[in-house]
Design an enzyme around this catalytic site. Structure first.
Site: not given
Lengths: 292, 292
Positions: A12-13, A197, A199, A230, A239
């Site tokens: 997803r992300d 979460h 990055h 990003c 991520n």
């Protein structure tokens, strides 16, 4: 051995921030990830196909994957319509995003943070009545690319509001990689999430995870291969890469339940799907145990 | 505010692992770095030009740079001949490498670790008589790509030997990026170096530095832009990127004396010199204070 729970967000992300990948590839990736031993996968989002064409086939992907009974799958939704679609599709773990930065929330969701919090308050009973749980992801918790630093008190206020409204879980998102170990300590001294979460936009991803572990947080998002760039800095990482996180955690004596070799194979698949090298050192060099 | 001492190694360790760069570019890079506020620069190595053609112009480069009186410049040497050249060129800070792994030492230097230690014992009085200091860099301190894990006791034995022989300083090199925070704790519990040299091959570079800082080490090598690939894994990262290290340290409240904007400019120069994108998040995305 302490168990650290990883939620794999590449399908997803990750894919949402890449050029569109066909449904076949998404199904293959989710299935590969579900065979690694990872316990949780953020599988799809139910968003308007014009807003995010990368996720237009969410229903098809979800209907075609081979569900592993040991994996909890979740879906991200932006609003009531998305929640209804996710619940109708059979998801019980639902995620929604609100940004701690009012500017970021307006750019991202076209409404103020307070308006989004009202929307979430209305959403929670709808999800609960269907037997689901709602996780609220507080974006830009460690800084905003428009406003700069975000006061920990601001994040704490949002957490207090959504918990009072009945949110089941809280995640803090380092949306554009502005967290450092200092920011992690400052925010967690004020308010604690269920999940973090991070990055790796500025290289601090694993350092932040180590710091959070020292403070007792044991749930993290990560994306196979570091999939998902990003959006604010072309060419920059997004991520943290799941295999970098798992590789480090295993060497530190933590248990994740994940088979690192299978995870690296899944990251290799993610790399083939997007057709470019992904920013993962463990994907390039292999684990430290792989000798010449 | 605690001072953390960074030694910038891009001109030597970085460029030595890249395609050869002309002397003009090396001089420009060293001069750009010497204007960042960094206190120490590993400038060149005096090695046989057939073994390492990238450093064949060490004398020329060293004679042409603009020396900054606030910067301590050092040179790496492999043997007595190299030490004589470095001392003749006017260097007083000399570095020599020995590998904790016997296999790695044989592959790298064509002799056993014990033979190299005997060489170093003979070298120390030569350097001292010329008024110089010798730093011994113990390579593969956190693991060897041929032998795997290296026992901390093995590293401690090497440190005891070279200290007894009169070595002035000790550095531990994570030659192929096998360190994790656990390995840092394990080794530093056994024996402590003056300086640590980490690679970011598997993403753990900054996490290792944070762990070492917690244990009281405040001297680190780093390379502008992350210059210098990993010779064992094509496409993989080598040295930690100085601007990623400095960016994180400053946000954590440490003082390095370095102007981050000037450092990023020097990293941009390094990127132009080698003609490929360097693996540095802060170089791509800018510091967290750079708002949209």
């Amino acid at each position: 051995m302490t168990f650290v729970s990883i939620r794999e967000v590449a399908p997803r992300d990750g894919l949402q921030n890449e050029d569109p990948v066909p449904a076949d590839g998404k199904v293959e990736l989710i299935d590969a990830l579900s065979r690694t031993g990872v316990r949780r996968i953020e599988a799809v989002s139910f968003v308007h196909p014009k807003a995010i064409p990368q996720m237009a086939d969410a229903d098809e992907v979800w209907s075609r994957i081979t569900r592993n009974p040991d994996v909890r799958y979740s879906a991200l939704i932006p609003n009531t319509r998305g929640a209804q679609r996710a619940l109708a599709a059979g998801f019980s773990e639902i995620e929604v995003v609100v940004s701690a930065s009012d500017t970021h929330n307006r750019r991202n969701l076209n409404r103020s943070t307070d308006e989004s919090l009202d929307d979430i308050a209305a959403l929670i009973p709808l999800v609960h009545e269907a037997g689901g749980t709602l996780e609220v992801i507080v974006a830009t918790s460690f800084g905003c690319p428009y406003e700069g630093d975000i006061a920990p008190e601001r994040v704490a206020g949002i957490v207090a509001r959504v918990r009072a409204d009945g949110a089941d879980r809280i995640a803090f998102g380092d949306t554009t990689g502005m967290a450092t170990p200092r920011r992690v300590r400052d925010l967690l001294a004020e308010v604690r999430p269920d999940l973090l979460h991070f990055h790796n936009t500025r290289g601090t991803g694993l350092a932040n995870i180590v710091t959070a572990l020292e403070l007792g947080v044991t749930e993290f998002d990560a994306s196979a291969g570091g999939l998902g760039g990003c959006p604010y800095a072309p060419g920059a990482s997004g991520n943290v890469a799941t295999e970098e996180v798992v590789h480090m955690l295993h060497d530190m004596g933590f248990d994740t339940g994940i088979d690192l070799d299978r995870l690296i194979e899944a990251a290799e698949l993610a790399e083939r799907l997007v057709g470019r090298p992904l920013p993962s050192g463990v994907l390039r060099a292999g684990p430290r145990t792989r000798l010449v």
